[in-house]
Design an enzyme around this catalytic site. Structure first.
Site, PDB file in Angstrom:
ATOM      1  N   ASP A  27       0.777  -1.166   0.025  1.00 20.79           N
ATOM      2  CA  ASP A  27      -0.199   0.145   0.018  1.00 20.79           C
ATOM      3  C   ASP A  27       0.948   1.356   0.020  1.00 20.79           C
ATOM      4  O   ASP A  27       1.785   1.194   0.386  1.00 20.79           O
ATOM      5  CB  ASP A  27      -0.839  -0.055   0.989  1.00 20.79           C
ATOM      6  CG  ASP A  27      -2.172   1.107   1.219  1.00 20.79           C
ATOM      7  OD1 ASP A  27      -2.406   1.375   0.023  1.00 20.79           O
ATOM      8  OD2 ASP A  27      -2.780   1.440   2.107  1.00 20.79           O
ATOM      9  N   ASN A  75     -10.278  -3.151  -6.427  1.00 25.75           N
ATOM     10  CA  ASN A  75      -9.678  -1.964  -7.570  1.00 25.75           C
ATOM     11  C   ASN A  75     -10.058  -1.786  -8.926  1.00 25.75           C
ATOM     12  O   ASN A  75      -9.939  -0.825  -9.633  1.00 25.75           O
ATOM     13  CB  ASN A  75      -8.214  -2.750  -7.503  1.00 25.75           C
ATOM     14  CG  ASN A  75      -7.225  -2.419  -6.194  1.00 25.75           C
ATOM     15  OD1 ASN A  75      -6.523  -3.098  -5.905  1.00 25.75           O
ATOM     16  ND2 ASN A  75      -7.737  -1.471  -5.542  1.00 25.75           N
TER      17      ASN A  75
HETATM   18  C1  FPP Z   1      -1.938   0.326  -3.411  1.00 25.98           C
HETATM   19  O1  FPP Z   1      -1.530   1.557  -3.239  1.00 25.98           O
HETATM   20  C2  FPP Z   1      -1.425  -0.578  -4.404  1.00 25.98           C
HETATM   21  C3  FPP Z   1      -2.213  -1.173  -5.622  1.00 25.98           C
HETATM   22  C4  FPP Z   1      -3.609  -0.967  -5.524  1.00 25.98           C
HETATM   23  C5  FPP Z   1      -1.538  -1.752  -6.557  1.00 25.98           C
HETATM   24  C6  FPP Z   1      -0.259  -2.811  -6.213  1.00 25.98           C
HETATM   25  C7  FPP Z   1       0.618  -2.627  -7.623  1.00 25.98           C
HETATM   26  C8  FPP Z   1       1.886  -2.785  -7.726  1.00 25.98           C
HETATM   27  C9  FPP Z   1       2.798  -2.326  -6.572  1.00 25.98           C
HETATM   28  C10 FPP Z   1       2.518  -2.552  -9.049  1.00 25.98           C
HETATM   29  C11 FPP Z   1       2.206  -3.651  -9.743  1.00 25.98           C
HETATM   30  C12 FPP Z   1       2.341  -5.036  -9.120  1.00 25.98           C
HETATM   31  C13 FPP Z   1       3.169  -6.084  -9.697  1.00 25.98           C
HETATM   32  C14 FPP Z   1       2.916  -7.265  -9.308  1.00 25.98           C
HETATM   33  C15 FPP Z   1       4.129  -5.769 -11.026  1.00 25.98           C
HETATM   34  P1  FPP Z   1      -2.569   2.605  -3.329  1.00 25.98           P
HETATM   35  O2  FPP Z   1      -2.683   2.959  -4.928  1.00 25.98           O
HETATM   36  O3  FPP Z   1      -3.861   2.186  -2.562  1.00 25.98           O
HETATM   37  O4  FPP Z   1      -1.858   3.917  -2.498  1.00 25.98           O
HETATM   38  P2  FPP Z   1      -2.579   4.845  -1.601  1.00 25.98           P
HETATM   39  O5  FPP Z   1      -3.269   4.276  -0.752  1.00 25.98           O
HETATM   40  O6  FPP Z   1      -1.527   5.708  -1.153  1.00 25.98           O
HETATM   41  O7  FPP Z   1      -3.557   5.582  -2.441  1.00 25.98           O
END
Ligand code: FPP
Length: 263
Positions: A27, A75
């Site tokens: 996250d 998501n």
């Molecule tokens: C949460 O951060 C993260 C995600 C919803 C996606 C995770 C994806 C990756 C790490 C990249 C792609 C994955 C791979 C396996 C190559 P957020 O966007 O919710 O962060 P925030 O809470 O700060 O908005």
């Protein structure tokens, strides 16, 4: 941070037993970008770099199972542009990391409703899962289009269908039977769950499997998560006494440094 890392030496895990299965809620990509006045998708791009780094390191130090929450069912409701960018990053990851995954004897698996993924992600995913299926070094599981509640619902439905066909009596359903119908069937439950960026919640991740998992929450945002942050989590894990509902005296061997239980 460890002193060896401060001196620019190769990061090393803390001495002691390592968890067999580490699961991570990655996250904070959005906040990382926001702090730098960058678009959110650049946070995800940096997040994908952390994935590469941590997969390599986990394999190197001998973690047997690494499960990453890469994309939840919820998501899909994010803006189309962000969903598209995440799908592209997944595709790039699968294509770019294919040689490394195969060379490092990593087995790729998934949990979640992967049939919902676009073909340009699903195809390289299915191919790499097939080609790495005999690998034994580490199992890397990507949770994709994943929801813990949906997973339990699917398992429940499968059992209900068996009952309806007369193959199973409701009273003979056991916890093991449920576990064997989850996407994680055959995999040990996580020993350690890491959540980055400080939120104190599970967010529909591995609801069944996390029953006795040790939780580690770090303020570090996922794009900043590296070998030394993982080492900190491993160190915290090693300091925990896992009791699985029992007393400390029951689970710890008699130890000179602690008073013997009186009864
Ligand atoms: C949460 O951060 C993260 C995600 C919803 C996606 C995770 C994806 C990756 C790490 C990249 C792609 C994955 C791979 C396996 C190559 P957020 O966007 O919710 O962060 P925030 O809470 O700060 O908005």
């Amino acid at each position: 941070m460890e002193s060896s890392e401060q001196k620019g030496q190769k990061p090393r895990p803390p001495p002691g037993p390592l968890p067999a299965h580490v699961a991570i809620i990655m996250d904070g990509n959005g906040r990382w970008a926001q702090q730098k006045s960058l678009p959110r998708v650049l946070g995800h791009r940096e997040g994908a770099r952390s994935v590469r780094r941590i997969v390599t390191y986990a394999r190197e130090i001998g973690i047997r199972y690494l499960t990453l929450y890469a994309f939840s069912t919820e998501n899909w409701g994010r803006p189309e542009l962000e969903v598209g960018a995440l799908m592209m990053l997944l595709r790039d990851y699968l294509e770019d990391e294919r040689p490394t995954i195969l060379k490092n004897n990593i087995k790729l698996s998934t949990i979640g409703a992967t049939e919902r993924l676009p073909g340009y992600v699903r195809d390289p995913l299915v191919e790499l899962m097939r080609d790495s299926s005999d690998n034994t070094g580490m199992t890397l599981t990507l949770a994709l289009s994943y929801s813990g509640r949906e997973e339990i619902t699917r398992a429940t439905r499968a059992l209900a269908e068996q009952v309806a066909r007369g193959e199973l009596k409701p009273e003979s359903i056991t916890a093991d039977m449920v576990a064997n119908r989850l996407d994680t069937a055959g995999m040990p439950d996580p020993d350690l769950l890491i959540r980055t960026s400080g939120e104190l919640r599970i967010s529909n991740f591995m609801l069944w499997q996390l029953a006795y998992t040790e939780l580690y929450i770090t303020q570090t945002l996922w794009p900043d998560f590296d070998e030394s942050t993982l080492n900190e989590a491993l160190r915290a894990y090693q300091g925990r006494t896992r009791r699985f509902g029992k007393t400390t005296e029951q689970v710890l061997p008699p130890d000179a440094s602690r008073p013997a239980p009186t009864r």
